[in-house]
Scaffold this active site. Structure first.
Site, mmCIF file in Angstrom:
data_model
loop_
_atom_site.group_PDB
_atom_site.id
_atom_site.type_symbol
_atom_site.label_atom_id
_atom_site.label_comp_id
_atom_site.label_asym_id
_atom_site.label_seq_id
_atom_site.Cartn_x
_atom_site.Cartn_y
_atom_site.Cartn_z
ATOM 1 N N GLY A 1 0.830 -1.194 0.000
ATOM 2 C CA GLY A 1 0.000 0.000 0.000
ATOM 3 C C GLY A 1 0.864 1.243 0.000
ATOM 4 O O GLY A 1 0.571 2.243 -0.654
ATOM 5 N N GLU B 1 7.428 3.231 4.164
ATOM 6 C CA GLU B 1 7.842 4.357 4.998
ATOM 7 C C GLU B 1 9.298 4.792 4.842
ATOM 8 O O GLU B 1 9.905 5.250 5.813
ATOM 9 C CB GLU B 1 7.573 3.998 6.469
ATOM 10 C CG GLU B 1 8.510 2.910 7.069
ATOM 11 C CD GLU B 1 7.978 1.505 7.009
ATOM 12 O OE1 GLU B 1 7.113 1.233 6.158
ATOM 13 O OE2 GLU B 1 8.426 0.664 7.808
ATOM 14 N N GLU C 1 2.359 5.666 7.677
ATOM 15 C CA GLU C 1 3.744 5.809 7.210
ATOM 16 C C GLU C 1 4.489 6.883 8.003
ATOM 17 O O GLU C 1 5.654 6.702 8.366
ATOM 18 C CB GLU C 1 3.780 6.118 5.715
ATOM 19 C CG GLU C 1 3.065 5.089 4.832
ATOM 20 C CD GLU C 1 3.464 3.650 5.105
ATOM 21 O OE1 GLU C 1 4.618 3.417 5.520
ATOM 22 O OE2 GLU C 1 2.620 2.757 4.917
HETATM 23 ZN ZN LIG Z 1 4.011 -0.063 8.384
#
Ligand SMILES: [Zn+2]
Ligand SMILES: *[C@@H]1O[C@H](CO)[C@@H](O)[C@H](O)[C@H]1NC(C)=O
Ligand SMILES: *[C@@H]1O[C@H](CO)[C@@H](O)[C@H](O)[C@H]1NC(C)=O
Ligand SMILES: *[C@@H]1O[C@H](CO)[C@@H](O)[C@H](O)[C@H]1NC(C)=O
Ligand SMILES: *[C@@H]1O[C@H](CO)[C@@H](O)[C@H](O)[C@H]1NC(C)=O
Length: 965
Positions: A349, A352, A386
């Protein structure tokens, strides 16, 4: 493959339309698959693999040589890297996309050795003048030993350099290499992503390093605790922009081999882990935060998307969220910028990467004209997830992947706090119960579950590391940390966190380091009393799988706990040091007054205050505890009475949980099925989303089992009585369906209203959906259907319509350029009740010009979810399974297909057909698919058993309800 953000988006139509979201455990695995697939076509979670993680742990290295072990030896520590990479955005003469690179790493020798073992995977190296793959020099005047030989261990992904003499402890060296690698489209390492703009193909070079792919981009000590500083330089074509973790320091143009290129240097990074590196070369453009912000925020993406304002929402929320976390952690964001970049092809998705967060387009872009409220919620929760990692994960990092749950559970938990700050009117924190806690309960009630925390030596290979990115890690992790924060109080939790981040900044930890810092705050605060140390309490929740059901007997005042398993016949064969007992914080109320918290520390205990003949007792307030609750039958009666007389005395979350607990307890044969059904009686008064959603998810199984049987009529009548008042209520609050409901949760609930009302035949519902759809057919350019209602409206309008509606939907599907819109139509088209249309739709899956390969399984499973389509889909896959299998590389796709198609199977006849199918497959010599069919047989048997035990009771109870109306 990395999955920086595993949790999938809650999908309205999947949940409502076909119950792929049914929480009943028999379906859970396919659910996890379906949801994961939706967000992540390229990277499916193989469900069998997910469940059997422990089986794979036994893989041992082939020998005891240091290069045959998967873990790096502890002899060397990296200090900094100088890396220059040059991705080519056009294919070479062989049709290959490549990148070239030069990389040096300064490392210190901390234990005497004559071996340099460094990760490197799929890279080809240039030989030095001494005919080695790498060049070693000493730093600060140190003499470097000569290289004896260099070689590659492909299994363990190491480059090995054997030296003629030992390195000296305390001295630093410089290892230099030149190499080339493929910029492939496999979504891992340094890879390429493509899209078309104004008819021209564009290529983006981008990265996904987590967990173990930095080694595919350049040789590095690729373990999270091998933190170092990275000086990065990128070469890239004119007309493109290069980004990395650090801010661009400047770009110069130059000519190399008659080729004009740009060279961009970046600010050195902080001391960080390799898995958080990122670099992107693209023609993207950006929008940025106003100059008064002290951290530069940029939102990057395709020119067209950014110009159309699709990044505006992300820009609006990113800076406030970053500020929120600075305050929450009481620690400054250490970098000068935070880029968010949306990539056309991205496996997870989002990821980070420190300073340069990468997203799937659907996780960052929001278009108010076509996206729904859920799409927007997804964007804000992914961004918060994130950004939460910028501190928890990036600044302080787990020492090894076995503590991934802490990293991911934490980000998943606090993402709701940050999203609540960004969107304070949404009550988004309440959704944690549906999206995380109940989701974790479903998987964790199986004997195949596993503990949150694994031992360091149980997770060694890249595959084992990949397997950790699952529901337990994310959702149970979030649920457990939410419980901890609640029993410590939010302020103690945040203070402990701050101390933890402060003490371990730029280094690595194990989870007990967090417990230690929390304990210090607890010890210093006399207002908080714990029955044991944080460590002792938490060990029971993280070192053993599962969770308890707490039983409260108000007749005797006794409370007890027992490991909750959804299958009453399941046998647990994994031993636990804690004997499957937990330290359970029981928050509770009596007749609506909050009675505080009581700890259950043993299997059973007596607690006098809970003894009562007259009052109702409710435990696990707002489901902050990770456990289910059962009561003696008298108390259940008193709770039901309270629900029907005035349900608002009980909080929304607890109303939802009473329903969810009751249905799952019934499923586990702990309480009677009619008691569970009775928790839905008060729904004629219920207007809130969360309890309705809970009921719908649980009733989904009833629809699956009964929609082709005589129970269906009474079930429909009963639920129509519950849905009618809600439908009328929404008609009022939306001014006869012309406006959006004002409250956020009501926008969610509007989907449930229409879905339930149409499904149960509430008058006016199918007229409404047909009217909307007709308007759209008249003016295809302006779709009047509110985005969040589209799947349900499409489905119902096509279900009640004929060939004309279907063909229009198909045309719009073929024309749609927005992924989400196509998905909604793909689902809607499966709802027709006309057999030949369904058959034609199934035939289309065999033709890639009609339905793309990635959508085949969805299409067939959607059709199978339609009671008319079910036998057609089953015949279809039996007739075509060989060519279907050929289309898919792995067994997991086939597994999801089978499990999706047999969801409604509940008769002996269907079981026989399934067994015959298994024999046919076996006879043809195909080895895969058998496991999935075994699972399908097992589920069908469980369904048969459930139907035989419950059908008559359910039928009688439903008939009684309509008589007493
Ligand atoms: Zn994560
Ligand atoms: C690595 O790069 C930095 C920054 O450009 C430079 O100062 C340093 O000398 C380089 N180190 C080596 C060993 O080349
Ligand atoms: C690396 O070398 C192998 C073997 O010669 C070759 O097949 C592969 O294409 C090379 N990769 C690159 C990126 O040049
Ligand atoms: C972003 O914020 C601006 C200013 O508050 C507002 O006008 C705009 O509608 C917002 N955009 C989105 C997509 O939320
Ligand atoms: C339960 O949650 C609601 C918000 O959904 C909140 O208003 C209420 O105070 C909470 N109750 C308790 C006991 O924490």
């Amino acid at each position: 493959m990395g999955k920086g953000f595993y949790i999938s988006k809650p999908t309205g139509f999947v949940l409502l339309g076909l119950g792929a979201g049914a929480v009943l455990t028999i379906l859970t695995l396919s659910v996890v698959y379906t949801q994961e697939k939706r967000k992540n076509e390229a990277n499916s979670i193989d469900e069998t693999r997910m469940v059997m993680t422990t089986a794979a742990y036994s893989t041992s290295a082939p020998s005891n040589k240091p290069w045959d072990k998967y873990r790096l030896p502890d002899t060397l520590r990296p200090e900094y890297y100088n890396v220059t990479l040059w991705p080519r955005l056009v294919a070479d003469k062989q049709g290959m996309y490549i990148f070239t690179g030069k990389s040096g790493v300064a490392f210190k020798c901390v234990k005497e050795t004559n071996l340099i073992i460094i990760h490197s995977n799929k890279l080809n190296f240039t030989l030095t003048s001494e005919m080695h793959h790498a060049k070693l020099t000493g730093l600060e005047g140190t003499h470097a030993p000569a290289v004896l030989k260099t070689w590659f261990q492909t299994q363990t992904q190491f480059m090995v350099i054997q030296l003629k003499e030992n390195l000296q402890v305390g001295k630093s060296y410089w290892l230099y290499t030149e190499f080339r690698g493929e910029l492939s489209d496999d979504l891992g390492g340094f890879y390429r992503s493509e899209y078309v703009e104004n008819g021209v193909k564009k290529v983006v070079a981008t990265t996904q390093m987590q967990p173990t792919a930095a080694r595919n981009a350049f040789p590095c000590f690729d373990e999270p605790s091998m933190k170092a500083i990275f000086h990065l330089t990128l070469l890239h074509p004119p007309g493109t922009v290069a980004l990395a973790n650090g801010m661009e320091l400047g770009t110069e143009s130059m000519t190399i081999n008659n080729q004009e290129v740009l060279l961009t240097r970046f600010e050195p990074t902080e001391k960080m882990s390799t898995y958080l590196l990122a670099f992107v070369v693209s023609e993207f453009i950006n929008i940025r935060s106003p100059p008064e912000a002290n951290v530069l925020i940029r939102i990057w993406g395709r020119r067209e998307a950014i110009a159309n304002g699709q990044g505006d929402y992300a820009l609006n929320v990113t800076f406030p969220i970053l500020k929120y976390f600075e305050k929450y952690y009481n620690t400054k964001y250490p970098l000068s910028k935070s880029d968010q970049i949306a990539l056309p092809d991205f496996a997870a998705g989002a990821m980070e990467n420190w300073g340069l967060v990468t997203y799937r387009e659907t996780s960052l872009f929001y278009d108010p004209k076509v996206s729904s409220n859920e799409d927007r919620e997804w964007v804000v929760t992914v961004i918060t997830h994130e950004l939460a990692h910028m501190w928890f994960g990036n600044l302080v990092t787990m020492r090894w992947w076995n503590d991934l749950w802490l990293n991911e559970g934490f980000a998943s938990y606090v993402s709701y706090l940050g999203a609540d700050y960004a969107e304070p009117t949404w009550n988004i924190k309440d959704l944690m119960v549906l999206q995380q806690v109940q989701r974790a309960f479903a998987v964790d009630a199986l004997v195949s579950s596993h503990p949150l925390s694994s031992r360091e030596d149980e997770v060694i290979t890249p595959d084992q590391i990949d397997e950790l990115f699952d529901t337990i890690t994310y959702s149970k992790g979030a649920a457990i940390l939410r419980m901890l924060s609640e029993f410590l109080s939010e302020s103690v939790f945040a203070k402990g966190l701050h101390n933890y981040l402060h003490e371990y900044a730029y280094s690595n930890t194990v989870h007990t380091d967090l417990w230690k810092k929390l304990q210090e705050v607890v010890d210093a605060d006399s207002s908080i009393q714990l029955p044991a140390s944080v460590n002792e309490i938490m060990n029971r929740w993280i070192l053993q799988m599962g969770f308890p059901v707490v039983t409260i007997d108000t007749q005797t005042g006794s409370i007890s706990q027992q490991h909750f398993l959804i299958d009453p016949e399941a046998v647990v064969d994994k031993p636990s040091d804690y004997n499957y007992e937990w330290f359970v914080p029981i928050t509770w109320m009596k007749n609506g007054s909050n009675m505080g918290q009581h700890w259950l520390l043993t299997k059973t205990a007596s607690y006098e205050p809970m003894k009562t003949d007259t009052d109702w007792v409710l435990a696990n307030l707002n489901v902050t505890g990770y456990y289910r609750v059962n009561y003696d039958s008298h108390n259940w009666e008193r709770l039901l009475t309270q629900l029907t007389s005035d349900h608002k005395v009980i909080s929304v979350l607890n109303r939802a949980q009473i329903i969810d607990d009751a249905f799952h307890l019934a499923r586990a044969e702990i309480i009677n099925i009619t008691l569970a059904l009775r928790t839905t009686q008060y729904l004629s008064e219920e207007k809130e989303y969360i309890p309705w959603e809970s009921a719908i998810r649980n009733l989904e199984y009833f629809f699956l089992m009964f929609d082709r049987s005589e129970v269906f009529g009474p079930l429909q009548t009963y639920l129509r009585g519950k849905a009618q008042p809600l439908f009328d209520h929404f008609k009022v609050i939306t001014s006869n369906w012309t406006q959006k409901p004002p409250r956020y949760m009501d926008q969610y609930n509007q989907q449930n209203v229409i879905s339930m009302a149409c499904k149960t035949g509430v008058k006016g519902c199918s007229e409404l959906t047909r009217m909307w759809y007709r308007q759209w057919m008249k003016k295809p350019d302006s779709n009047p259907i509110p985005p969040h209602l589209k799947p349900i409206v499409y489905c119902n309008a096509i279900a009640t319509g004929g060939v004309e509606e279907w063909d229009f939907g198909w045309k719009m599907f073929k024309n749609s350029t927005i992924g989400g819109e196509a998905e909604k139509l793909l689902f809607g088209l499966s709802c027709t009740k006309v057999p030949w249309l369904l058959n034609r739709y199934l035939e289309y899956t065999m033709d890639p010009n009609q339905i793309r390969k990635q959508d085949i399984i969805f299409t067939i499973v959607y059709v199978a979810s339609n009671e008319i389509g079910q036998p057609l889909a089953w015949d279809f896959i039996r007739a075509n399974w060989e060519s279907i299998i050929k289309d898919f590389e792995g067994g997991s796709f086939f597994g999801s297909l089978i499990l999706g198609v047999i969801k409604k199977f509940s008769t002996k006849f269907e079981l026989q057909q399934l067994q015959r199918f298994k024999e046919d497959i076996a006879a043809s010599g195909f080895s895969f698919g058998t496991h999935a069919i075994e699972q399908a047989i097992e589920r069908t048997k469980a369904n048969i058993k459930w139907v035989s035990e419950n059908k008559a009771q359910v039928m009688n109870w439903l008939i009684e309800q309509s008589v007493s109306l």
